[in-house]
Design a protein around this motif. Structure first.
Motif, PDB file in Angstrom:
ATOM      1  N   MET A   1      31.719  58.563  50.546  1.00  0.00           N
ATOM      2  CA  MET A   1      32.262  58.372  51.886  1.00  0.00           C
ATOM      3  C   MET A   1      31.247  58.880  52.903  1.00  0.00           C
ATOM      4  N   SER A  63      34.815  48.594  56.608  1.00  0.00           N
ATOM      5  CA  SER A  63      35.967  48.618  55.707  1.00  0.00           C
ATOM      6  C   SER A  63      37.025  47.593  56.093  1.00  0.00           C
ATOM      7  N   ARG A  85      33.847  45.677  48.874  1.00  0.00           N
ATOM      8  CA  ARG A  85      33.704  46.538  50.048  1.00  0.00           C
ATOM      9  C   ARG A  85      34.830  47.575  50.088  1.00  0.00           C
ATOM     10  N   PRO A  86      34.596  48.708  50.748  1.00  0.00           N
ATOM     11  CA  PRO A  86      35.628  49.743  50.829  1.00  0.00           C
ATOM     12  C   PRO A  86      36.832  49.270  51.636  1.00  0.00           C
ATOM     13  N   CYS A 113      39.604  53.700  49.541  1.00  0.00           N
ATOM     14  CA  CYS A 113      39.245  53.241  48.194  1.00  0.00           C
ATOM     15  C   CYS A 113      37.882  52.546  48.198  1.00  0.00           C
ATOM     16  N   GLU A 114      37.159  52.770  47.132  1.00  0.00           N
ATOM     17  CA  GLU A 114      35.888  52.098  46.880  1.00  0.00           C
ATOM     18  C   GLU A 114      35.741  51.860  45.386  1.00  0.00           C
ATOM     19  N   ARG A 115      35.139  50.737  45.023  1.00  0.00           N
ATOM     20  CA  ARG A 115      34.825  50.429  43.628  1.00  0.00           C
ATOM     21  C   ARG A 115      36.061  50.543  42.725  1.00  0.00           C
ATOM     22  N   GLN A 119      39.291  57.136  46.576  1.00  0.00           N
ATOM     23  CA  GLN A 119      38.286  58.170  46.816  1.00  0.00           C
ATOM     24  C   GLN A 119      38.820  59.321  47.664  1.00  0.00           C
TER      25      GLN A 119
END
Length: 275
Positions: A1, A63, A85-86, A113-115, A119
């Protein structure tokens, strides 16, 4: 982040003060609408989601935002769950029915959230001015105080959040065992359901609730932030029947999310509910 998590805390607090609390116990009948899934929504939900989505996009400009109310209008928004993408997940007013009834049991929930993983998560109780938050690998926090879940209570001393179906399963299992020669299994002393996942996740992180079981659609706006906060506070959760970690994704109806203080207590809790 690549942003300051405190910016999110401030954004949530601002939206609560400007778009939510001024209307608590001051709603008109025209401010309340029926949603297609036999649920209700208010103009407070809509205004708060719009304001919060705008603020979060400024914090992380690249985002996307998955809001509960926007997703109700356009289910294709949920496709962002599969994007690279986040994205943010937002429940601007969790516990809408409580809010309408004038009960101070509602919350603002935000996850980042990412991937394919959560997060960071934030849950805010505007009436109690309680903010719990966490980021992956960084622990869970009540303001500046670190949170830690204890596993030192016996089941008979604990509190569990269960819906009507799970309550029936628990009591049926208890009565079945009490009919044989084995000692009856210990079950939670107190069973609750707040009508607000966000407030329950706050109490799970604070150790006021030890166990919880959620089913139905497992909407991401209800659980993505709370599961991370609970995990970072030291709790254990998994999806039944797979015993897979929760991820911010679509789940099939009938899959269950179970939360407990530790893996051993989770296994014991699961056995009581689904022997």
């Amino acid at each position: 982040m690549n942003f300051d998590p405190q910016d999110v805390c401030r954004a949530i607090d601002d939206v609560a003060k400007q778009e939510i609390l001024p209307f608590f116990r001051h709603l008109d009948a025209d401010d309340i609408f029926n949603k297609g899934n036999r649920d209700v929504v208010t103009m407070v939900d809509l205004r708060a989601e719009k304001a919060l989505s705008t603020a979060l996009r400024k914090i992380a400009p690249a985002s996307a935002v998955i809001g509960e109310e926007a997703s109700e209008e356009d289910p294709n928004i949920l496709n962002s769950l599969d994007d690279d993408r986040p994205f943010w997940i937002v429940d601007p007013l969790d516990g809408t029915k409580n809010f309408i009834a004038g009960r101070p049991v509602f919350a603002v929930i935000v996850a980042f959230c990412e991937r394919g993983e959560t997060q960071a998560g934030w849950i805010y109780d505007p009436c109690g001015e309680v903010m719990v938050h966490a980021h992956k690998g960084g622990g869970a926090w009540l303001g500046a105080r670190p949170l830690g879940i204890s596993d030192n209570l016996s089941p008979s001393q604990s509190t569990a959040s269960l819906g009507p179906g799970m309550r029936k399963r628990l009591h049926a299992h208890t009565h079945a065992r009490s009919g044989d020669r084995a000692p009856p299994p210990e079950i939670p002393e107190r069973i609750v359901r707040y009508g607000c996942c966000g407030r329950e996740y706050i109490d799970l992180a604070l150790g006021k609730i030890q166990y919880a079981a959620y089913g139905g659609n497992l909407n991401v706006w209800d659980h993505a932030a709370g599961v991370l906060i609970h995990r970072e506070a030291g709790g254990y959760s998994a999806i039944f029947p797979h015993e897979a970690p929760y991820r911010p994704q679509r789940y099939r109806h009938g899959e269950q999310l179970l939360l407990a203080p530790s893996p051993p207590s989770w296994a014991s809790f699961r056995q009581k509910l689904m022997p």
